[in-house]
Design an enzyme around this catalytic site. Structure first.
Site, mmCIF file in Angstrom:
data_model
loop_
_atom_site.group_PDB
_atom_site.id
_atom_site.type_symbol
_atom_site.label_atom_id
_atom_site.label_comp_id
_atom_site.label_asym_id
_atom_site.label_seq_id
_atom_site.Cartn_x
_atom_site.Cartn_y
_atom_site.Cartn_z
ATOM 1 C CG HIS A 37 -21.406 9.043 -19.150
ATOM 2 N ND1 HIS A 37 -20.942 9.370 -20.397
ATOM 3 C CD2 HIS A 37 -21.022 7.749 -18.944
ATOM 4 C CE1 HIS A 37 -20.309 8.345 -20.929
ATOM 5 N NE2 HIS A 37 -20.348 7.343 -20.059
ATOM 6 C CG PHE A 38 -23.202 9.898 -12.303
ATOM 7 C CD1 PHE A 38 -22.334 10.281 -11.283
ATOM 8 C CD2 PHE A 38 -23.335 8.545 -12.559
ATOM 9 C CE1 PHE A 38 -21.610 9.347 -10.560
ATOM 10 C CE2 PHE A 38 -22.616 7.592 -11.845
ATOM 11 C CZ PHE A 38 -21.749 8.003 -10.847
ATOM 12 C CG ASN B 131 -16.305 0.229 -20.735
ATOM 13 O OD1 ASN B 131 -16.599 -0.424 -19.749
ATOM 14 N ND2 ASN B 131 -17.200 0.697 -21.581
ATOM 15 N N PRO C 229 -20.074 2.823 -8.247
ATOM 16 C CG PRO C 229 -20.657 3.809 -10.289
ATOM 17 C CD PRO C 229 -19.611 2.939 -9.628
ATOM 18 C CG HIS D 15 -19.034 -1.008 -14.373
ATOM 19 N ND1 HIS D 15 -20.003 -1.970 -14.290
ATOM 20 C CD2 HIS D 15 -19.467 -0.123 -15.307
ATOM 21 C CE1 HIS D 15 -20.982 -1.683 -15.140
ATOM 22 N NE2 HIS D 15 -20.687 -0.574 -15.766
ATOM 23 C CB ALA E 161 -25.956 -1.107 -9.294
ATOM 24 N N GLY E 162 -25.059 -2.332 -12.096
ATOM 25 C CA GLY E 162 -25.438 -3.129 -13.261
ATOM 26 C C GLY E 162 -26.933 -3.063 -13.524
#
Length: 397
Positions: A163-164, A271, A302, A326, A328-329
């Site tokens: 989270h950011f 999610n 992102p 959602h 880069a993974g």
């Protein structure tokens, strides 16, 4: 790229990535999903990787059933972004004060507000709907009701992990505010509770992986889960709305002379569960590590804390159940990243970004993630890029 089909037990797996590049554990999870008798289809995004219970980067469409693990433990986790009237020229060379003010305004990690935030005091929010939202907490699972005070004070807080909160600049030098968070601990506890209930149900005793236990329609367990699920998804959206309002207040104060203006927020879950219809069939679609990308839908994808991020518009590809990645993974686990990379590596890979550069966030180093540019190339038939952003400030939990 268009998708590649890989055989599955009941339906083929549609993959927007090279199947050979997917880790073995994740491929096994995907194959396990295709054994479920309720499955209608499975689409796999280019950021796919192994996850708890179900694979991250999977879009699972089921008939009359839903799998809690296919939503994830951070119910409603997602993104918000707002374009401002500021330009890169308005930003100071030293952004450490801005980062510090963000960290003061928005609790990070396991932190929470001393008292629940009153949304009516914040820019652009107001109080409409909030009393009804909290009244519905009386209907959530008994197992988590004792968490009400904590949930109220965590509303408007970031959490940890990936989270950011970021201050970004696009290719036209416009400044953006962006953040990533979900339903905090209350969403996780609701998810854990319902996954445990699902595993105990008779119809799940013969499935190949108990973590893929489902609820089926017209049962009290399904009704209870969906009620709690939709409440937690709303909690996550409200959590991001409060954080964004707090973020905007910081920027207005720090750039008072510029009289900062803000465009309408872009917000998306990644999610969650949605009721959707494909080929005349009503389905419950779970997106775990995937966003909705219906025709015209705005979304946010992102990268990592030292790479690019993208504002996108969906192209409405029904083969992917109108979805896209959602982010880069991850390409390696957090433990593997900590073993492989050093604080010096982190400083080098986040050069030019005002952010933490200590051992506590080495597991979030860009090198632990897939190349976002490749991920975007692999889903050109799912989304088009509206804006490309680079972060100049990144606040992590």
């Amino acid at each position: 790229m268009s998708y590649t089909e890989v055989p599955g037990a009941r339906v083929p797996i549609r993959m927007w990535t090279d199947p050979a590049a997917v880790e073995g554990q994740a491929m096994q999870q995907l194959r396990n999903i295709t054994t479920l008798p309720w499955l209608h289809g499975l689409a796999v995004m280019p950021d796919v990787h192994y996850g708890r219970g179900a694979t991250v980067g999977s879009v699972i469409a089921m008939r009359d059933a839903v799998c809690p693990a296919a939503v994830g433990v951070d119910i409603g986790c997602g993104m918000s972004a707002v374009k401002t009237s500021l330009t890169a020229a308005d930003l100071p060379d030293d952004l450490s004060r801005v980062r510090s003010k963000i960290e003061q305004a928005i609790p990070v990690g396991m932190g929470m507000h001393g008292e629940a935030v009153d949304p009516s005091t914040l820019y652009g929010l107001g109080s409409a709907g909030w009393a009804d939202f909290w009244a519905r907490f009386d209907d959530v699972a008994e197992a988590v009701k004792f968490r009400r005070d904590r949930a109220a004070r965590q509303m408007g807080s970031l959490g940890g992990g990936n989270h950011f909160v970021e201050l970004c600049v696009d290719m036209s030098d416009s400044v953006w505010l962006m953040l990533h968070s979900g339903s905090r601990n209350i969403g996780k506890e609701l998810a854990d509770h319902h996954m445990s209930v699902a595993r105990s149900l008779p119809h799940n005793q013969g499935i190949v992986d108990r973590d893929l236990a489902v609820f089926v329609s017209d049962t009290p367990q399904m009704a209870a889960y969906r009620s709690d699920l939709y409440w937690a998804q709303e909690y996550a959206a409200k959590n991001r709305a409060i954080m964004m309002a707090l973020f905007q207040e910081v920027i207005r104060r720090e750039f008072r002379k510029a009289r900062v203006g803000f465009e309408e927020p872009i917000s998306c879950h990644h999610n969650y569960v949605s009721e959707e219809t494909y080929d005349g069939v009503d389905l419950l679609v779970t997106r775990k590590g995937a966003i909705r990308a219906g025709a015209g839908d705005l979304g946010i994808i992102p990268g990592s804390m030292g790479t690019r991020s993208y504002i996108v518009r969906g192209l409405g590809n029904e083969a992917a159940y109108n979805s896209a990645s959602h982010g880069a993974g991850r390409k390696m686990s957090r433990n593997a990243a900590k073993k492989r990379f050093t604080v010096e590596d982190l400083a080098k890979q986040t050069e030019g970004v005002e952010c933490r550069k200590d051992s506590g966030v080495v597991d979030e180093i860009p090198g632990a993630y897939k190349k976002i540019e490749q991920v975007m190339r692999q889903q050109q038939d799912l989304v088009e890029v509206v804006a490309e952003l680079r972060q100049v400030v990144c606040v992590k939990g």
